[in-house]
Design a protein around this motif. Structure first.
Motif, PDB file in Angstrom:
ATOM      1  N   THR A 124      -5.551  -1.763  -1.478  1.00 20.18           N
ATOM      2  CA  THR A 124      -3.986  -1.426  -1.841  1.00 20.18           C
ATOM      3  C   THR A 124      -5.017  -2.525  -3.735  1.00 20.18           C
ATOM      4  O   THR A 124      -4.870  -2.150  -4.050  1.00 20.18           O
ATOM      5  N   HIS A 125      -2.690  -2.140  -4.300  1.00 20.21           N
ATOM      6  CA  HIS A 125      -3.072  -2.179  -5.268  1.00 20.21           C
ATOM      7  C   HIS A 125      -2.929  -4.063  -5.056  1.00 20.21           C
ATOM      8  O   HIS A 125      -2.585  -5.199  -4.278  1.00 20.21           O
ATOM      9  N   TRP A 126      -3.609  -4.709  -6.324  1.00 21.08           N
ATOM     10  CA  TRP A 126      -4.426  -5.769  -6.381  1.00 21.08           C
ATOM     11  C   TRP A 126      -3.145  -6.708  -6.396  1.00 21.08           C
ATOM     12  O   TRP A 126      -4.003  -8.105  -5.578  1.00 21.08           O
ATOM     13  N   ALA A 127      -1.641  -6.916  -6.731  1.00 23.10           N
ATOM     14  CA  ALA A 127      -0.943  -8.279  -6.189  1.00 23.10           C
ATOM     15  C   ALA A 127      -0.622  -8.142  -5.153  1.00 23.10           C
ATOM     16  O   ALA A 127      -0.275  -8.999  -4.601  1.00 23.10           O
ATOM     17  N   MET A 128      -0.463  -7.177  -4.453  1.00 26.08           N
ATOM     18  CA  MET A 128      -0.922  -7.300  -2.558  1.00 26.08           C
ATOM     19  C   MET A 128      -1.791  -7.665  -1.794  1.00 26.08           C
ATOM     20  O   MET A 128      -1.525  -7.928  -0.936  1.00 26.08           O
ATOM     21  N   ALA A 129      -3.231  -7.632  -2.978  1.00 24.41           N
ATOM     22  CA  ALA A 129      -4.115  -8.090  -1.384  1.00 24.41           C
ATOM     23  C   ALA A 129      -4.041  -9.072  -1.284  1.00 24.41           C
ATOM     24  O   ALA A 129      -5.002  -8.648   0.366  1.00 24.41           O
ATOM     25  N   PRO A 130      -3.709  -9.925  -1.402  1.00 25.96           N
ATOM     26  CA  PRO A 130      -3.737 -11.561  -0.804  1.00 25.96           C
ATOM     27  C   PRO A 130      -3.172 -11.433   0.419  1.00 25.96           C
ATOM     28  O   PRO A 130      -3.789 -11.722   1.238  1.00 25.96           O
ATOM     29  N   LEU A 131      -1.725 -10.531   0.128  1.00 28.61           N
ATOM     30  CA  LEU A 131      -1.168 -10.148   1.708  1.00 28.61           C
ATOM     31  C   LEU A 131      -1.475  -9.644   1.977  1.00 28.61           C
ATOM     32  O   LEU A 131      -1.485 -10.129   3.243  1.00 28.61           O
ATOM     33  N   LEU A 132      -2.688  -8.826   1.991  1.00 34.50           N
ATOM     34  CA  LEU A 132      -3.182  -8.016   3.095  1.00 34.50           C
ATOM     35  C   LEU A 132      -3.778  -8.849   4.255  1.00 34.50           C
ATOM     36  O   LEU A 132      -4.154  -8.262   5.289  1.00 34.50           O
ATOM     37  N   ALA A 133      -4.998  -9.160   2.929  1.00 30.47           N
ATOM     38  CA  ALA A 133      -6.202 -10.314   3.485  1.00 30.47           C
ATOM     39  C   ALA A 133      -5.792 -11.205   5.124  1.00 30.47           C
ATOM     40  O   ALA A 133      -6.262 -11.064   6.036  1.00 30.47           O
ATOM     41  N   ALA A 134      -4.022 -11.572   4.143  1.00 32.58           N
ATOM     42  CA  ALA A 134      -3.661 -12.790   4.870  1.00 32.58           C
ATOM     43  C   ALA A 134      -3.277 -12.413   6.042  1.00 32.58           C
ATOM     44  O   ALA A 134      -3.222 -12.946   8.250  1.00 32.58           O
ATOM     45  N   ARG A 135      -1.825 -11.665   6.675  1.00 37.03           N
ATOM     46  CA  ARG A 135      -2.208 -10.595   7.523  1.00 37.03           C
ATOM     47  C   ARG A 135      -2.538  -9.747   8.299  1.00 37.03           C
ATOM     48  O   ARG A 135      -2.411 -10.298   9.260  1.00 37.03           O
ATOM     49  N   PHE A 136      -3.359  -9.035   7.875  1.00 33.07           N
ATOM     50  CA  PHE A 136      -4.328  -8.289   8.719  1.00 33.07           C
ATOM     51  C   PHE A 136      -5.820  -8.961   8.560  1.00 33.07           C
ATOM     52  O   PHE A 136      -6.652  -8.051   7.508  1.00 33.07           O
ATOM     53  N   PRO A 137      -6.705 -10.019   8.740  1.00 32.87           N
ATOM     54  CA  PRO A 137      -8.033 -10.491   8.704  1.00 32.87           C
ATOM     55  C   PRO A 137      -8.810  -9.239   9.596  1.00 32.87           C
ATOM     56  O   PRO A 137     -10.497  -9.593   8.359  1.00 32.87           O
TER      57      PRO A 137
END
Length: 325
Positions: A124-137
């Protein structure tokens, strides 16, 4: 007939849509995809596209997804908001039927919410990657790449990475010659080197002026052209090497040597963007003995060579003295 359904949600940006299916529209306009059937589908009732003062109602509802060979989800309005269940069900049904499903930028959050990315490689967009990882491990996230083709599931980073994925799909459908001809017509590269790493911002942590380790970090940043043994930094902080390393990791999350190399590469990026200095000279300004010594560190951190980075981002404004002071 190739059937493409682009699922959008209320308030979707017209600009984002141009990245999502602009490549396919251009291919049709140039006669490269004469059998394309493209439908813009509302992922929720009364969905409309907006931008530039325009509001464009979306003409199709989710029934149009049933016959699609490829379903694109270009974006989602809020990574913290759950997408409509009807849209998620339509995506699952399309995938179960054998359609390929692609999520671009924040659209990856919709695919993840549908469970389509569980155990799958995705970006995904690099700026959203930490949130994607946290929400969908369960997602095997790789934010360093421009796009990922995992067969029936595809994902791409933000903005132009959607065009990269579109050209990739056309290449897989029609061959490299058609994709290259289309790219030339659009005046874009048929394949961009590197990945998202070359676009990721690397902000410095806030430094506490009263902390001796923070003081040595600020001091080191003004001397990146010099050798900076960690032992010297520890002595400057009046600390043992062991205590210095421990405190440094608390502040930065990295070892001192790793952090220094990272900062040297960031400085090299800045000089490549803003000056015409030869790469060998830039390497020495940043504490490397030569361009050959800089290259592997730069490629590992940024994803491309220094020369390729300059070709993409260089402004050729001449030497900026403040940058070197």
């Amino acid at each position: 007939m190739r059937r493409l359904a682009v699922v959008v949600f209320n308030g979707a940006s017209l600009g984002a849509m141009s990245f999502a299916f602009g490549v396919f529209e251009m291919a049709s306009a140039f006669g490269e995809l004469p059998d394309l059937e493209l439908k813009v589908v509302g992922g929720e009732p009364d969905a409309a596209l907006r931008g530039g003062g325009l509001t464009v109602p979306v003409p199709e509802d989710l029934d149009a997804v049933r016959d699609a060979d490829l379903v694109l989800v270009p974006n989602w309005r809020s990574p913290m908001e759950d997408p409509p269940e009807a849209a998620l069900e339509a995506l699952r049904a399309a995938h179960d039927r054998g359609a390929r499903v692609a999520g671009l930028c924040s659209g990856a959050f919709v695919l993840a919410a549908a469970g389509l990315l569980d155990g799958r490689p995705a970006t995904t967009h690099w700026a959203m990657a930490p949130l994607l990882a946290a929400r969908f491990p369960a997602v095997r996230l790789d934010e360093s790449v421009l796009y990922i083709d995992d067969g029936d599931i595809l994902t791409a980073g933000g903005g132009a990475a959607g065009m990269d994925l579109g050209l990739h799909l056309i290449r897989s459908w029609c061959g490299a010659e058609v994709a290259n001809r289309l790219a030339k017509g659009m005046v874009v590269p048929p394949h961009r080197p590197g990945g998202q790493a070359q676009y990721i911002e690397s902000p410095m942590p806030e430094l506490d002026e009263g902390d001796p380790v923070s003081e040595t970090m600020a001091w080191a940043l003004t001397r990146l052209d010099a050798a900076l043994p960690v032992e010297e930094l520890a002595r400057r902080a009046h600390m043992s090497r062991r205590n210095y390393d421990r405190r440094f990791r608390e502040i930065t999350g990295a070892a001192p040597g790793t952090w220094l190399t990272h900062q040297r590469v960031i400085r090299a990026q800045q000089l490549l963007e803003s000056t015409d200095l030869p790469v060998d000279e830039i390497a020495r300004y940043c504490g490397f003995s030569s361009s050959a010594a800089l290259r592997p560190h730069f490629r590992r951190q940024v994803g491309v060579t220094p020369v390729a980075y300059r070709e993409t981002f260089g402004t050729r404004l001449g030497v900026l003295e403040p940058m070197l002071s």
